[in-house]
Design a protein around this motif. Structure first.
Motif, PDB file in Angstrom:
ATOM      1  N   GLN A 253      61.528  71.255  26.255  1.00 50.16           N
ATOM      2  CA  GLN A 253      61.649  71.481  24.869  1.00 50.16           C
ATOM      3  C   GLN A 253      60.561  72.445  24.146  1.00 50.16           C
ATOM      4  O   GLN A 253      60.849  72.616  23.026  1.00 50.16           O
ATOM      5  CB  GLN A 253      61.405  70.071  24.308  1.00 50.16           C
ATOM      6  CG  GLN A 253      62.324  68.798  24.846  1.00 50.16           C
ATOM      7  CD  GLN A 253      62.017  67.578  24.120  1.00 50.16           C
ATOM      8  OE1 GLN A 253      62.177  67.365  22.835  1.00 50.16           O
ATOM      9  NE2 GLN A 253      61.767  66.683  24.805  1.00 50.16           N
ATOM     10  N   ILE A 254      60.027  72.865  24.888  1.00 47.54           N
ATOM     11  CA  ILE A 254      58.719  73.999  24.463  1.00 47.54           C
ATOM     12  C   ILE A 254      59.058  75.334  24.903  1.00 47.54           C
ATOM     13  O   ILE A 254      58.923  75.453  25.942  1.00 47.54           O
ATOM     14  CB  ILE A 254      57.414  73.665  25.140  1.00 47.54           C
ATOM     15  CG1 ILE A 254      57.143  72.233  24.954  1.00 47.54           C
ATOM     16  CG2 ILE A 254      56.273  74.571  24.440  1.00 47.54           C
ATOM     17  CD1 ILE A 254      55.832  71.770  25.394  1.00 47.54           C
ATOM     18  N   PRO A 255      59.335  76.219  24.093  1.00 44.00           N
ATOM     19  CA  PRO A 255      59.852  77.493  24.038  1.00 44.00           C
ATOM     20  C   PRO A 255      58.765  78.540  24.673  1.00 44.00           C
ATOM     21  O   PRO A 255      57.472  78.442  24.075  1.00 44.00           O
ATOM     22  CB  PRO A 255      60.237  78.147  22.739  1.00 44.00           C
ATOM     23  CG  PRO A 255      60.499  76.761  21.668  1.00 44.00           C
ATOM     24  CD  PRO A 255      59.656  75.843  22.322  1.00 44.00           C
ATOM     25  N   GLY A 256      59.139  79.071  25.804  1.00 44.12           N
ATOM     26  CA  GLY A 256      58.109  79.911  26.353  1.00 44.12           C
ATOM     27  C   GLY A 256      57.064  79.473  27.091  1.00 44.12           C
ATOM     28  O   GLY A 256      55.854  80.061  27.328  1.00 44.12           O
ATOM     29  N   PHE A 257      57.130  78.115  27.355  1.00 53.76           N
ATOM     30  CA  PHE A 257      55.970  77.486  28.136  1.00 53.76           C
ATOM     31  C   PHE A 257      56.353  77.277  29.462  1.00 53.76           C
ATOM     32  O   PHE A 257      57.459  76.833  29.997  1.00 53.76           O
ATOM     33  CB  PHE A 257      55.796  76.034  27.575  1.00 53.76           C
ATOM     34  CG  PHE A 257      54.434  75.267  28.375  1.00 53.76           C
ATOM     35  CD1 PHE A 257      53.469  75.598  28.425  1.00 53.76           C
ATOM     36  CD2 PHE A 257      55.200  74.036  29.148  1.00 53.76           C
ATOM     37  CE1 PHE A 257      52.550  74.843  29.111  1.00 53.76           C
ATOM     38  CE2 PHE A 257      54.400  73.333  29.868  1.00 53.76           C
ATOM     39  CZ  PHE A 257      53.239  73.689  29.814  1.00 53.76           C
ATOM     40  N   SER A 258      55.375  77.582  30.461  1.00 55.66           N
ATOM     41  CA  SER A 258      55.680  77.245  31.882  1.00 55.66           C
ATOM     42  C   SER A 258      54.362  76.618  32.638  1.00 55.66           C
ATOM     43  O   SER A 258      54.626  75.993  33.678  1.00 55.66           O
ATOM     44  CB  SER A 258      56.040  78.745  32.651  1.00 55.66           C
ATOM     45  OG  SER A 258      56.993  79.384  31.981  1.00 55.66           O
ATOM     46  N   TYR A 259      53.026  76.939  32.082  1.00 59.33           N
ATOM     47  CA  TYR A 259      51.900  76.613  32.764  1.00 59.33           C
ATOM     48  C   TYR A 259      50.955  75.898  31.829  1.00 59.33           C
ATOM     49  O   TYR A 259      50.556  76.623  30.865  1.00 59.33           O
ATOM     50  CB  TYR A 259      51.439  77.631  33.538  1.00 59.33           C
ATOM     51  CG  TYR A 259      50.003  77.297  34.352  1.00 59.33           C
ATOM     52  CD1 TYR A 259      49.948  77.104  35.577  1.00 59.33           C
ATOM     53  CD2 TYR A 259      48.705  77.387  33.713  1.00 59.33           C
ATOM     54  CE1 TYR A 259      48.909  76.686  36.326  1.00 59.33           C
ATOM     55  CE2 TYR A 259      47.708  77.005  34.013  1.00 59.33           C
ATOM     56  CZ  TYR A 259      47.639  76.754  35.785  1.00 59.33           C
ATOM     57  OH  TYR A 259      46.294  76.441  36.326  1.00 59.33           O
ATOM     58  N   GLY A 260      50.365  74.932  32.009  1.00 59.88           N
ATOM     59  CA  GLY A 260      49.401  74.304  31.083  1.00 59.88           C
ATOM     60  C   GLY A 260      48.962  72.843  31.108  1.00 59.88           C
ATOM     61  O   GLY A 260      49.741  72.200  32.024  1.00 59.88           O
ATOM     62  N   ARG A 261      47.858  72.450  30.438  1.00 62.83           N
ATOM     63  CA  ARG A 261      47.597  71.108  30.494  1.00 62.83           C
ATOM     64  C   ARG A 261      47.777  70.424  29.201  1.00 62.83           C
ATOM     65  O   ARG A 261      47.267  70.930  28.246  1.00 62.83           O
ATOM     66  CB  ARG A 261      46.080  70.905  30.945  1.00 62.83           C
ATOM     67  CG  ARG A 261      45.363  69.724  30.981  1.00 62.83           C
ATOM     68  CD  ARG A 261      43.906  69.501  31.278  1.00 62.83           C
ATOM     69  NE  ARG A 261      43.432  69.594  29.917  1.00 62.83           N
ATOM     70  CZ  ARG A 261      42.378  70.794  29.518  1.00 62.83           C
ATOM     71  NH1 ARG A 261      42.202  71.595  30.676  1.00 62.83           N
ATOM     72  NH2 ARG A 261      41.838  70.891  28.497  1.00 62.83           N
ATOM     73  N   PHE A 262      48.408  69.447  29.347  1.00 60.12           N
ATOM     74  CA  PHE A 262      48.509  68.403  28.088  1.00 60.12           C
ATOM     75  C   PHE A 262      47.621  67.456  27.958  1.00 60.12           C
ATOM     76  O   PHE A 262      47.436  66.667  28.984  1.00 60.12           O
ATOM     77  CB  PHE A 262      49.878  67.574  28.331  1.00 60.12           C
ATOM     78  CG  PHE A 262      51.410  68.467  28.256  1.00 60.12           C
ATOM     79  CD1 PHE A 262      51.998  68.639  27.316  1.00 60.12           C
ATOM     80  CD2 PHE A 262      51.672  68.775  29.529  1.00 60.12           C
ATOM     81  CE1 PHE A 262      53.346  69.458  27.230  1.00 60.12           C
ATOM     82  CE2 PHE A 262      53.041  69.799  29.654  1.00 60.12           C
ATOM     83  CZ  PHE A 262      53.730  69.869  28.720  1.00 60.12           C
TER      84      PHE A 262
END
Length: 356
Positions: A253-262
């Motif tokens: 549901q997050i445009p342009g997101f592929s890698y990261g920490r929530f």
């Protein structure tokens, strides 16, 4: 008893416990490995394509508020942006309209490692805080959920399922009463708390003379950052398909997101696995650390360094896949301009701290 429990000198505590070593101690190999990844990608700013929807891929130069706006509103705490110099009355009115009540959380719109993040209890505290620093702040509702954790996730473009490579449970700074000692005495005998003594003298001095009952837990912080004394616990053994499914659903549901920490607040880990009763308080991009590495009981310093390098290998892999699908790498000149702006930003904050 562990050796460091016998040492009450902050310098010795930091020396014998590598989790407290400076950032450079963990990232020095990247001065060699980073350029090698860049050569393989044929671009110095290869990492910027890892998250096309976040400025510079989320290197820590971006507006946290702008990132929050890309997340599903139902999964985020109520938040407003308080631009520098804005009249407090207007900020308080916006807070009221959104239903944010005191206490609340204030943090820099551009920040890292819990720097300047504070829980504020009154409008007067908010006024003093905002007027002290010439920067933009995020004002966020305080979530009184019992569990806070960090989930590092990535998914290659067009892949149906992603992967979770790090799950960090957080134990907020505290001391435990013995029925005889004051809070201050307990702090002085608890290495993790002792390292925070200067800050605690400003925030918790009123409780220093209290004598907690035997076994009573005395909380000394609500900010889930290692730099604020929170203990990071390796929770990788709890990673399963249910948890991955939750974050697959969120990430898509997050445009342009592929890698990261929530960074998550929730009622329990089991609820999170079921996709309920949780809020995303922050999302970091390529600058995200696999913070489970700071649990010394389940790892070593060299393993921590190796894990960081492994995750930058993943960043390159994700960025290359996104670039192949058309995501652009940020030009080096633009990156230099942004880094220069970040330097100026930090100089403003340092100047404000000196005035303080």
């Amino acid at each position: 008893m562990k050796r460091w429990n016998l040492i009450n000198n902050p310098l010795w505590i930091k020396l014998w416990n590598w989790e407290y070593w400076p950032t450079l101690a963990f990232y020095w190999p990247m001065f060699v490995y980073g350029p090698l990844l860049a050569l393989r990608s044929r671009h110095a700013c290869f990492f910027t394509a890892a998250n096309p929807g976040i400025i510079a891929g989320g290197l820590g130069l971006e507006s946290k508020y702008a990132t929050i706006q890309n997340l599903p509103a139902s999964l985020c705490p109520k938040s407003i942006l308080a631009p520098r110099g804005r009249d407090l009355a207007l900020i308080l009115e916006e807070i009221r309209q959104l239903g944010i009540e005191f206490p609340l959380i204030a943090k820099p719109d551009v920040g890292y490692r819990g720097f300047l993040v504070k829980k504020l209890d009154t409008a007067d505290q908010l006024r003093a805080y905002l007027s002290q620093y010439p920067i933009d702040f995020i004002i966020q509702e305080y979530l009184n959920y019992p569990v806070e954790l960090g989930v590092l996730y990535y998914r290659l473009p067009n892949a149906e399922k992603g992967k979770i490579t790090s799950l960090t449970l957080k134990d907020f700074l505290h001391v435990t009463g013995d029925g005889k000692s004051t809070v201050l005495e307990l702090i002085e005998r608890t290495p993790r708390a002792l390292l925070q003594l200067d800050r605690l003298q400003e925030t918790h001095w009123q409780s220093f003379k209290n004598v907690p009952a035997h076994g009573e837990r005395v909380g000394l912080g609500v900010i889930g950052n290692h730099s604020k004394g929170t203990q990071f616990i390796n929770g990788n053994q709890y990673i399963d398909d249910s948890l991955r499914h939750t974050f697959d659903a969120v990430a898509k549901q997050i445009p342009g997101f592929s890698y990261g920490r929530f960074d998550i607040k929730c009622t329990s880990l089991e609820d999170l696995k079921q996709g309920k009763n949780f809020k995303i308080i922050e999302l970091n991009g390529v600058c995200s650390e696999p913070t489970h590495i700071y649990d010394q009981s389940l790892g070593s310093y060299f393993r921590a360094v190796g894990t960081i390098m492994k995750h930058w290998t993943i960043v390159r892999k994700v960025a290359a896949a996104n670039h192949h699908k058309g995501a652009a790498y940020m030009p080096g000149s633009q990156m230099i301009k942004m880094l220069t702006g970040l330097r100026d930003y930090h100089q403003k904050i340092k100047a404000a701290l000196k005035v303080e």
